[in-house]
Design an enzyme around this catalytic site. Structure first.
Site, PDB file in Angstrom:
ATOM      1  CB  ALA A   1      -1.280  -0.357   0.631  1.00 45.59           C
ATOM      2  CB  THR A   2       3.751   2.559   1.600  1.00 43.94           C
ATOM      3  OG1 THR A   2       3.742   2.131   3.140  1.00 43.94           O
ATOM      4  CG2 THR A   2       4.906   3.192   0.965  1.00 43.94           C
TER       5      THR A   2
ATOM      6  CG  ASN B   1      -2.819   3.554  10.886  1.00 45.24           C
ATOM      7  OD1 ASN B   1      -3.975   3.916   9.845  1.00 45.24           O
ATOM      8  ND2 ASN B   1      -2.150   3.428  11.208  1.00 45.24           N
TER       9      ASN B   1
ATOM     10  CD  GLN C   1      -4.997  -1.576   9.267  1.00 44.24           C
ATOM     11  OE1 GLN C   1      -5.602  -3.017   9.612  1.00 44.24           O
ATOM     12  NE2 GLN C   1      -3.612  -1.714   9.432  1.00 44.24           N
TER      13      GLN C   1
ATOM     14  CG  HIS D   1       2.024  -6.593   5.759  1.00 42.77           C
ATOM     15  ND1 HIS D   1       2.553  -5.986   6.856  1.00 42.77           N
ATOM     16  CD2 HIS D   1       2.372  -5.881   4.394  1.00 42.77           C
ATOM     17  CE1 HIS D   1       2.482  -4.921   6.788  1.00 42.77           C
ATOM     18  NE2 HIS D   1       1.869  -4.604   5.096  1.00 42.77           N
TER      19      HIS D   1
ATOM     20  CB  THR E   1      10.993 -10.016 -12.720  1.00 43.43           C
ATOM     21  OG1 THR E   1      11.705  -9.764 -13.764  1.00 43.43           O
ATOM     22  CG2 THR E   1      10.326 -10.981 -12.304  1.00 43.43           C
TER      23      THR E   1
ATOM     24  CB  CYS F   1       4.776   2.968  10.134  1.00 39.30           C
ATOM     25  SG  CYS F   1       4.464   2.090   8.553  1.00 39.30           S
TER      26      CYS F   1
END
Length: 397
Positions: free
Chosen positions: A90-91, A171, A199, A221, A261, A346
């Site tokens: 997401a970042t 979050n 989220q 994740h 890739t 974070c």
């Protein structure tokens, strides 16, 4: 825990030992779903081909899996497969959605951005970079309940507004933002709507199927897939694609928007986790609500304050403060029982007050005492009464 072969969930009768606390930090990252892990291993060990290789069966199988993955990820939010761009998470998706609009903003003279004070830093910092480059930014505050009023978005709109970026669910507090109402407020405006759904993807279904959402950031994740994989969903307007400028070049993968890739194994894992999330949405939600209700009941004698409107909060998150209890002291006191946090992963190395709770205009003592508990359908229920008892000891010390 161990994996129960042939199932979609962990065998919750097994564990890593009594000394390991129950993991209650799922907003930071989630465990991998067993079926996801099996598929990731399959594409790491067996079908390990490059999806860009056209001359042999290994590459063809990899390409076919990526194509199916686009279908599976798109289906969660009612998008089209060719509207899914795979990223590292997401970042990166947030950065591409926001910074990728810089060129079109300059070319059209639309240099106004609207976002909120409670966004993740992966949105706030790219927006701040555009501010440094001459863009005008409006940061909307939330109300005391933790959400941004749709009318405040409508009131902030200008003819030169290029982008509105509002997260789906916070979050830290778990508070769900009124994305549908915000989308309605933008209906007659040409601005792009970006939603950070890290989220919420696979957890909120109908809310994210709104066709007015132009761009949506996804993180694997946070949904029981591996770290290092995500997506940016870019809905077309009619036949027009969103005019993003790529941040990474050199190969032309992902429609030229994200060269490199493709990590086929991770993409397969994200797709499988998305499919399973929809399939088991109701049962997962019910389990999470059960855990939340029991935690709330255990906290009643402590006179806890809940940081965020419980009627608008994701079922797997509870942010609360206990009078007289400092968050750092609570985390230490509970460390052998539960693994929890006091804010975003974070920024967990920082002792600065939560920018989300500050924006909600909460009292200082609540901000410094705030604890975030977040769980999942894979969570073994801890002894909530013991958790509450430990907090009560600190409260009375």
């Amino acid at each position: 825990m161990t994996i129960a072969p042939g199932t979609d969930s962990f065998d919750q009768t097994a564990s890593h030992g009594d000394s390991r606390p129950v993991y209650l930090d799922c907003n930071a990252t989630t465990p991998i779903e067993p079926a996801v892990l099996r598929e990731v291993v399959e594409f790491l060990q067996g079908d390990f081909g490059n999806a860009g290789s056209r001359t042999h069966a290994y590459g063809q199988r990899a390409k076919e899996r990526v194509n199916r993955a686009r279908e599976e990820v798109a289906a969660v939010v009612g998008a089209k497969p060719d509207e899914v761009i795979f990223t590292s998470g997401a970042t990166e998706s947030n950065n591409l959605a926001i910074l990728g609009l810089e060129e079109i903003g300059r070319n059209t003279g639309r240099r106004h951005i609207i976002t909120t004070q409670i966004e993740h830093k992966a949105v706030l910092e790219p927006v701040e970079r555009l501010r440094d480059r001459g863009f005008d930014v409006t940061l909307l505050p939330p109300n005391r309940g933790g959400w941004v009023e749709p009318q405040s978005v409508a009131d902030a709109l200008r003819p030169d507004t290029l982008l509105v970026s509002v997260m789906a669910a916070n979050n830290e507090t778990g508070v769900i933002q009124p994305i549908g109402a915000i989308a309605d407020a933008l209906e007659s405006h040409d601005t792009y709507l970006h939603v950070d759904a890290a989220q919420a993807f696979g957890k909120l279904l109908d809310e994210l199927r709104n066709s007015r959402i132009d761009m949506m950031s996804v993180s694997g994740h946070k949904l029981y897939a591996p770290k290092g994989i995500g997506a940016l969903i870019l809905r077309r307007r009619g036949y027009r694609r969103i005019p993003l400028t790529p941040l990474t070049i050199g190969g032309g993968q992902e429609r030229g928007l994200r060269s490199g890739t493709l990590p086929v194994a991770l993409i397969a894992g994200l797709a499988t986790s998305a499919t399973i999330a929809v399939r088991h949405h109701d049962s997962r939600t019910a389990h999470c609500i059960k855990l939340r209700d029991r935690l709330i009941t255990a906290l009643e004698p402590l006179n806890a304050s809940f940081n965020g409107d419980l009627d608008r909060t994701m079922p797997h998150t509870l942010n609360f403060s206990v009078p007289g209890v400092d968050s750092e002291a609570a985390i230490v006191a509970l460390k052998d029982l539960v693994a929890i946090s006091n804010g975003s992963a974070c920024t967990s190395q920082s002792y600065d007050p939560s920018h989300v709770l500050v924006a909600m205009n909460l009292p200082d003592e609540r901000i410094h005492g705030a604890l975030r508990f977040s769980w999942s359908h894979l969570t073994e229920e801890p002894d909530w009464m013991q958790v509450a008892s430990r907090l009560q000891l600190i409260q009375h010390s």
